[in-house]
Design a protein around this motif. Structure first.
Motif: not given
Lengths: 637, 224, 248
Positions: C176-199
């Protein structure tokens, strides 16, 4: 001695640009040879550590919590100001500058405030790029709301958790540098002393709170972002761990302490319910956008609020300040609340409270809108008081919240001790005698992201490389003293806990140096504080040992410093025979009870120099010049 | 590619995806099995003809059995691995432990799985190879209808089957919802339907499976 | 109000621990749970005994420092509440209250109720950020974010990193902790470039820290003081699957 704030020459709007051009630079390849010790991981500390590491410096970051994300910046609710003028309501850098200088009751350094307003917009850009989920309009652009002391909407916010989101942004930037190997984190590690070698700040002595190990750390510069001293009142909205130790120890090593008497009492906090209370909870200033503050017109009216008819209510802020109404600055609102309670018209147990009523807003906007704007605050209020603010008005009362005073710094954010930089709430900063809402976050991030990274380079380039080892005699001496103090605290073996002394001190300082101050009370406090301190060193009981996690010992070291600091706070309040901002001397007020400044005698920063235990500190003045905002009696009518 | 698969499988999420996919295959089989079973209500000819048809597919049957066996093995392997990981993740438990959200089904996955595994072995020896069938050693694999009826006329055998069906239904309930979650099939608008879907599916399969032993015991289906 | 406390006492990380019984008498219903512990501690100090060590700081439910398992529930029995916001009025007078530290291999006990949650920092260090240099940001309004996405990102970003999700999970999982941070950044356009590497990197760090696996019990969501939804876990799973299918 007259202090020089080193404000650059030139027109105010060009000072910072020209200054930046004049600052010396360090070759990128050389930056990693400089080690910078950053103490504190809040908005100022984390943003500074991250930005410095990004530039290539070797950074160490120290904090007493278990993670940088816990720093108390996280608790800021309402928002962060910037002069973006997105609502098209006439905002500008000039207006933000003007509002802040006026809000600070003309006790801030103009050039600093102008720079703050200048960089405010870049902060919003930076935070958005980091992924801070600010509130948005339906079109996808950023939304603003209003805050006290301004007639424009310039506050950016993320629900009631703006501080949290900004801190998480700075924390993520910091952790990125940790991953890159450029920042070393020292968690659960408290600074106990500053080490000064040949007149320059060259290191710190810390205690590992888990193992009790006392350690020496050397660097080319020390940055303190350790927050304010609001917990001197014991009850405050600060986190329990907030303390004065880092800046007080630096003060004892020669750094001047400026304007300690400028403390901010926040008007909208949940009132005290009993002796068991360990802290006070803030209800964001943003509530004053839609909530109306009132008390009964008649003394001793104990009817429940719903049964007091409109005609018998006194909306005292709207009555006294028709132009700003419920959105007057914090010092003004707090004093007005205190005044009506002093008249015996306060509400709730003990009569120390006023109503903050949402009935009208609920009717006008509907519950869903109120819920979206303030849901988490209403929820928090209900948790603490077991009363439902959707159905009955909140009860609020002022509480210690922020401290404008702090270590004296020049335009470069460097204290009078070369190599010691102080940022965020820890410095005496840009807020003068009163800080406007949503400006603390702005200042912390301005210092950390956009000011310190430039100015520290100039210092390092000028001072040059000179290696200091932790084996130096000054380090050994500082460690010995820190160790000695801990041994002494553990060895008293008296009867009373650190908390009991802290409560006693807090009550005394609150009563005599809180919202209202007068000569007699302050003198009395000056007599009483040393007595408490004496008893502390005779009758303290610290259980446990020094080589494990010992929270009683942690408290004892912090309370010991509060007991020394409180005296300086009171001394400063006594010397400042005028009322300005958060410093209200009852002898100096206008006929209608407003603060009466004395610009002739007190338009200066009072910077105190430590002269030894028991000795009276020396005061140095930095005169304040106002070339752009003409001092006038603040009027929010 | 191999390293990529192994890296993915190296995470608990990867193992869970394998568990979800293999679980989906086995559940698919169970559903078809259940529908096949229900042909008993159409009479002995129909059922026995269906059995003959299945056995007549030859290589295909063995391929199918192979896939099923592989799925079961992978399912059990991944389940064992994540279980061991989770047990290792909390070496010291709580003195007092209370739950709010988890279901009986979710908490019984770990011992429900092995029980179902043991049952499947029994089931194969009972109806497929016949060693544990009442008519053993003269078990006739071609008369499926009578085998089933005779088998279920023994009350404790039916009881074992009903218990196993209950375990399968519970396993299905949490399994289906869990599979959707693991495969990332989530959407704010439809999420509340996921639990419902899982429950409906489990109930349907459970009832379908239980119908046969119940019908035999009740005497609605008799030997011929 | 009067209570009987059964508190986990453990002198150090390696020392054995046990539940110790303390009376907590004469407690005002308006005290918070931590204030109740303060009172008990003051009384222990008066008796020259070592007080109960517990983490806490802001006491207004936002810093994420406090937390203990109270009567089997992380942060106590009230939903959407941190331990510091739990008030004694919500307990029955005379109740026996079990207080234990958050338990997980990745959260070793330091002392009494204090645990080491550095594993969370390690997960963030592995990729819980958007790589943007100070000063390199574009104009804030240059990147419009649909209100709905911003709100959902905020729902995820509300996580305070307290660790109650791990403590309450039957598997001690940190999904839950990890997914919340991933969702926070992954839901925003700013977070897209690193989205899949981040996960990839964050999930890998989570596994290395020794957390358990998610078996979708939903206890994390129920214990979360900020009521972060486990739908974010589904989102993370999908992102990880997609990341694994992508060509690197």
């Amino acid at each position: 001695m007259m202090l020089d704030g080193k404000v650059p020459e030139g027109p105010i709007e060009q000072k910072w640009d020209q200054h930046r051009f004049r600052l010396k630079l360090i070759n990128p390849a050389n930056k990693r040879k400089y080690r910078i010790l950053v103490v504190g991981s809040g908005l100022a500390g984390a943003s500074a550590a991250a930005s410095l590491a990004e530039l290539g410096y070797a950074v160490d970051c120290f904090f007493f919590q278990d993670s940088p994300r816990r720093a108390h910046s996280i608790a800021a609710q309402g928002g962060i100001n910037a002069a973006k003028n997105y609502p098209n309501d006439g905002d500008s850098i000039w207006r933000l500058f003007h509002d802040t200088v006026k809000g600070g009751d003309y006790r801030a350094r103009e050039a600093n405030v102008y720079r703050l307003a200048q960089v405010s917009n870049a902060i919003i850009d930076q935070c958005v790029a980091q992924g801070v989920p600010f509130a948005r309009e339906y079109g996808g652009t950023l939304e603003n709301r209003s805050f006290g002391g301004a007639q424009v909407s310039r506050t950016f916010y993320a629900r009631g958790q703006t501080g949290q989101q900004l801190l998480l942004g700075a924390y993520s930037a910091l952790m990125r540098q940790v991953a890159a190997g450029r920042v070393r984190l020292h968690k659960r590690c408290e600074m106990l002393d500053l080490v000064v070698v040949e007149g320059r700040a060259r290191g710190i002595v810390t205690r590992d709170l888990i193992t009790g190990k006392i350690e020496r750390h050397a660097g080319d510069a020390v940055v303190l972002g350790t927050g304010g001293y609001g917990n001197v009142f014991y009850l405050s909205t600060n986190a329990k761990g907030c303390n004065v130790t880092a800046i007080w120890r630096a003060h004892r090593r020669g750094a001047f302490f400026a304007n300690p008497c400028f403390t901010q009492i926040h008007p909208t906090c949940i009132p005290v319910t009993g002796d068991h209370q360990s802290k006070l909870t803030l209800m964001s200033e943003s509530l004053r956008n839609d909530g109306r503050i009132w008390v009964p017109k008649n003394k001793g009216d104990t009817r429940p609020p719903s049964q007091i008819p409109e005609a018998e209510r006194d909306y005292f802020l709207e009555r006294r300040y028709p132009a700003f109404g419920n959105l007057v600055p914090r010092d003004v609102a707090s004093r007005a609340a205190k005044a009506v309670c002093d008249e015996g018209r306060g509400v709730g147990p003990g009569g120390l409270g006023v109503y903050l009523d949402f009935a009208e807003a609920l009717e006008r906007l509907g519950r869903p809108v109120i819920e979206e704007r303030y849901g988490n605050l209403f929820h928090m209020y209900k948790k603490i008081t077991a009363e439902d603010p959707y159905r009955e008005p909140m009860r609020i009362y002022p509480a210690s919240h922020y401290t404008m005073g702090g270590l004296w710094v020049d335009y470069n954010l460097m204290s009078n001790l070369p190599g010691l930089f102080v940022i965020g709430e820890a410095n005496f900063s840009d807020h003068g005698a009163n800080r406007l809402g949503a400006s603390a976050l702005m200042q912390g991030l301005a210092d950390g992201y956009f000011v310190l990274p430039y100015t520290i380079g100039d210092y390092l380039a000028t001072a040059g490389k000179s290696k200091v080892d932790v084996d130096h005699a000054e380090f050994a001496a500082a460690e010995e003293q820190a160790r000695g103090r801990i041994t002494k605290l553990l060895g008293i073996r008296g009867e009373r806990s650190p908390d009991s002394f802290h409560k006693q001190l807090g009550k005394l300082v609150w009563n005599h140096c809180g919202m209202g101050r007068n000569d007699a009370g302050l003198r009395r406090a000056l007599e009483e504080i040393p007595k408490i301190r004496d008893e502390f060193w005779r009758n303290l009981r610290v259980t446990g040992t020094a080589d494990t996690l010992n929270q009683t010992l942690e408290k004892a070291t912090r309370v010991a410093d509060f007991l020394e600091f409180a005296e300086l706070l009171v001394r400063d309040a006594l010397h400042r025979e005028e009322s300005c901002g958060g410093h209200f001397r009852e002898e100096h007020q206008t006929e209608d009870g407003e603060a009466k400044r004395d610009d002739e005698r007190f338009a200066y920063v009072a910077a105190w120099e430590f002269k030894g235990d028991g000795a009276v500190p020396d005061m140095h003045k930095e005169p304040l010049r106002f070339d752009y905002v003409k001092p006038a009696q603040r009027s929010y009518k | 590619m191999t390293t990529k698969v192994m890296t993915f499988y190296g995470t608990s999420v990867g193992k869970k995806v394998v568990m979800a996919v293999t679980g989906f295959i086995v559940f698919g089989f169970v559903t078809v099995h259940m529908l096949g079973n229900l042909q008993i209500f159409l009479g002995p000819e129909k059922l026995n003809a269906y059995a003959r048809f299945l056995k007549g597919t030859g290589a295909f049957l063995w391929a199918f059995r192979g896939v099923l066996l592989l799925s079961a093995v992978l399912h059990i392997l991944s389940a064992t691995q994540v279980t061991l990981q989770s047990w290792a993740a909390r070496p010291e438990g709580y003195a007092v432990r209370r739950y709010r959200e988890t279901t009986y089904a979710a908490r019984t996955m770990r011992w429900g799985g092995p029980i179902i595994g043991v049952f499947v072995v029994y089931h194969l020896l009972h109806f497929t190879t016949g060693q544990l069938h009442p008519s053993a050693p003269h078990f006739d694999g071609t008369d499926v209808y009578n085998n089933v009826v005779h088998g279920f006329q023994v009350p404790w055998t039916s009881a074992v089957y009903l218990l196993a069906v209950l375990m399968v239904a519970l396993h299905l309930y949490h399994g289906v919802w869990s599979m959707l979650q693991t495969m990332g099939a989530a959407h704010p608008r439809y999420n509340r339907w996921r639990r419902f879907l899982a429950a409906a599916f489990a109930l349907l399969v459970g009832c379908g499976m239980a119908a046969v032993p119940v019908a035999v015991l009740a005497g609605w289906v008799r030997p011929v | 109000m009067n209570f009987t406390l059964k508190v986990w006492r453990q002198a150090g990380p390696e020392a054995p621990g046990r539940l110790v019984t303390y009376p907590a008498d004469d407690i005002s219903p308006d005290t918070s749970f931590l204030e109740m512990l303060d009172i008990v501690n003051e009384r222990l100090i008066a008796k020259n005994e070592e007080p109960i060590a517990f983490d806490h700081d802001c006491r207004e439910g936002i810093c994420g420092m406090c937390g203990a398992v109270v009567n089997g529930y992380a942060h106590g029995h009230e939903r959407g509440t941190t331990l510091c916001q739990l008030h004694m009025r919500s307990f029955r007078d005379g109740a026996t209250i079990y207080i234990e530290p958050f338990r997980a291999k990745a959260f070793p006990v330091i002392r009494d109720l204090v645990v080491d949650r550095s594993a969370f920092d390690a997960i963030i260090t592995a990729g819980g950020y958007i790589s943007i240099r100070t000063g390199a940001a574009p104009e804030a309004n240059a990147i419009p974010v649909p209100k709905e996405n911003a709100e959902r990102a905020m729902d995820a970003a509300a996580c305070i990193g307290c660790g109650a999700c791990v403590a309450s999970c039957p598997n001690a999982s940190a999904m839950l902790f990890t997914s919340a941070k991933l969702a926070h950044l992954g839901l925003l356009p700013q977070g897209q470039p690193e989205r899949f590497e981040r996960v990839r990197t964050m999930v890998s760090a989570m596994e290395q820290a020794g957390f358990g696996s998610c078996t979708n019990h939903g206890e994390c969501e129920a214990a979360c003081p900020k009521e972060v939804s486990m739908d974010f876990i589904a989102r993370m799973n999908l992102d990880l699957i997609r990341a694994s299918l992508k060509h690197r």
